[in-house]
Design an enzyme around this catalytic site. Structure first.
Site, PDB file in Angstrom:
ATOM      1  N   ASP A 197       0.888  -1.195  -0.038  1.00 13.30           N
ATOM      2  CA  ASP A 197      -0.121   0.103  -0.036  1.00 13.30           C
ATOM      3  C   ASP A 197       0.896   1.353  -0.029  1.00 13.30           C
ATOM      4  O   ASP A 197       0.355   2.366  -0.611  1.00 13.30           O
ATOM      5  CB  ASP A 197      -0.830  -0.068   1.354  1.00 13.30           C
ATOM      6  N   GLY A 198       2.093   1.237   0.589  1.00 13.38           N
ATOM      7  CA  GLY A 198       2.806   2.301   0.641  1.00 13.38           C
ATOM      8  C   GLY A 198       3.434   2.775  -0.709  1.00 13.38           C
ATOM      9  O   GLY A 198       3.500   3.927  -1.097  1.00 13.38           O
TER      10      GLY A 198
END
Length: 546
Positions: A197-198
């Site tokens: 997700d980062g």
């Protein structure tokens, strides 16, 4: 070849060899469907009907039949057959997709070439498919398997589909974001990020920032209508958390995500912006959490050496600490949005509610300049003061393998709203009951200390930052209209939490959040219903197409 009425292109029907038997193979030009069936199945066996929409065919290639096949069966007496192979997307269990193939053969070379040409012409009509992609790989995320996952599982599929790629392996934080501000993004049909997700958040910030910069939009203006990003983003999951991928595809599987990219799926996605004092801070698409989820992230960042188990450790530690935070939440309800957070209508492929919200971005552009009056003088704003264990704002369900329903099961991907969840101070036992309901089928909002609202905008100010000179009640009456006083604030001055913004820390005790409807698009189609039953899908797909 059959000649249909009405001037439509004739469908192609032939008897072709599949294995050692002759099958009836049909290609419908409108609406585009390849099917094959066994007209004379062996005794005691079902013939089977197979349907593949043209939109899910990956590629068709001429195939050489090996000598063993040529010298066996009925083809031995009829000469060397000519063959072609159709590679297509096949549904497996639990929302997974796999690349499957079927090879048909016949003695007539002209007929074989006719089929190859017809299928290739049909595939050329699939205009949404990418031909050139920009790929960013995070080699450090998750278990440091991003590069291997791409090279072994994804790159061969892109090559099969004749997709050209420019691959960049990131070397430091914000490498992809900075690169997107400089590279010619308009020559690509999409951008792919390999990571968690980062990594997705970094690519998203870079793409949105680039589009706004090129369009002359000031991102620091919280009321500015942002320009939609038509360049799609594909996510190849390879991180510690892959919430966005799970919530938009239904599974965190690199092959499935690659096939969504290849067939050119498109899923619009809401994006929310966060500002502080007319300064842009961040965007988020899944979770913005203060209190419990912010404290977990803050503690886990200090324990990265533990790997993914750090989230369990920090979560248990944060639960035991049971900190609560005092502040004021004000929000503008999303009155024109269909549905509610508790209606149990989940967002799925072809979601009606999201389709109905498609006109919102155009209306936001038209209404730009009128929103100042809405914010300053409108009577629709609500204000809630209290002590909170958690303040969660979600643009999607935030479902994951550990919490299949997510934080808000009925949240939608592209309806132009945020589900705002307020968890007030309560006992540890009651808070544990609330957390457990994220893992079962019970209503997680059915508690007196939990409130959920579907909103367009909201603001939060922590207690210790509120101006003690101003009478808060008078401000509420003047600016926000209705004022909720069920839980008045006390005088204690607690320390601040931080915000968990899509898995990244954000330290700001006063923020303003606004959702931008369908600001960007993903290579996805949402979570499909009945994807575990291939037979049901094949039958229903054929019926819908025909």
């Amino acid at each position: 070849m059959e000649q249909p009425a009405g001037g439509r292109r004739p469908r192609l029907v032939s008897s072709l060899a599949f294995g050692q038997r002759a099958w009836e193979v049909t290609l419908e030009w409108e609406p585009g469907l390849l099917s094959w069936r066994d007209p004379q199945p062996p005794r005691g066996r079902d013939g089977g009907n197979y349907f593949v929409p043209a939109s899910e065919i990956i590629v068709v290639e001429e195939t050489e039949i090996d000598e063993k096949q040529c010298s066996s069966g009925k083809w031995q007496k009829m000469g060397k057959p000519h063959a072609f192979t159709v590679y297509y997307m096949k549904r497996a269990q639990k929302h997974r997709w796999r690349c499957s193939e079927v090879t048909f053969s016949c003695v007539d070379e002209q007929l074989c070439n006719q089929w190859i040409q017809a299928l290739k012409e049909l595939l050329e009509l699939q205009k949404s498919r990418p031909k050139q992609l920009l790929v960013y790989i995070n080699p450090y995320g998750g278990k440091r398997q991003g590069k291997r996952i791409y090279e072994q599982k994804v790159a061969p599929l892109f090559s099969l589909a004749s997709i050209s790629t420019d691959v960049i392996i990131t070397e430091h934080a914000n490498h992809a974001k900075d690169n997107l501000l400089e590279v010619n993004i308009y020559k690509y049909d999409g951008i792919v990020c390999v990571g968690g997700d980062g990594m997705f958040s970094e690519v998203m910030h870079g793409l949105i920032g680039r589009i706004q910069k090129d369009s002359g939009i000031d991102q620091n203006n919280p009321k500015a209508p942002l320009v939609q990003c038509n360049i799609r983003i594909g996510i190849i999951p390879a991180g510690s958390t892959d919430c966005v991928c799970y919530a938009t595809v239904g599974v965190t599987d690199p092959v499935t995500s690659a096939l969504h990219i290849i067939v050119g799926d498109s899923q619009p996605l809401d994006v929310s912006s966060i500002h502080h004092n007319n300064t842009f801070l961040k965007y988020f698409v899944s979770l913005l959490g203060y209190g419990f989820y912010g404290d977990i992230l803050k503690d886990s960042e200090k324990k990265r050496w533990m790997g993914t188990i750090r989230y369990d450790f920090s979560g248990f530690k944060t639960f035991l600490s049971h900190h609560y935070y005092e502040g004021t939440v004000s929000f503008l309800p999303a009155k024109q949005t269909l549905g509610s957070p508790r209606d149990k209508k989940k967002c799925r492929t072809g979601c009606y509610i999201c389709r109905q919200s498609k006109q919102q971005p155009e209306e936001q552009q038209k209404n730009y300049g009128l929103e100042h009056n809405e914010d300053e003088g409108g009577e629709d704003w609500k204000v809630i003061k209290g002590k909170f264990l958690a303040i969660n704002a979600v643009n999607m369900s935030c479902a994951c393998p550990r919490s299949p329903k997510g934080l808000s099961p009925a949240a939608h991907l592209a309806d132009g709203s945020i589900d705002l969840i307020l968890v007030r101070k309560c006992s540890r036992f009651n808070f544990l009951r609330y957390l457990v309901r994220h893992t079962n089928q019970d209503d997680q909002f059915d508690f007196t200390f939990v409130e959920v609202y579907r909103v367009k905008k909201f603001q939060f100010t922590s207690k210790h930052l509120e101006d003690s000179v101003i009478d808060v009640k008078d401000v509420g009456k003047k600016r926000f209209g209705q004022f909720c006083r069920d839980h008045p604030a006390c005088c204690c001055n607690l320390s601040n939490s931080i915000w968990n913004c899509d898995g990244e820390t954000l330290d700001s005790s006063t923020i303003e959040v606004r959702v931008h409807c369908q600001l960007m698009k993903l290579f996805a189609r949402g979570i499909e219903e009945n994807s575990n039953d291939e037979a049901i899908y094949n039958q229903s797909t054929a019926e819908q197409l025909l």
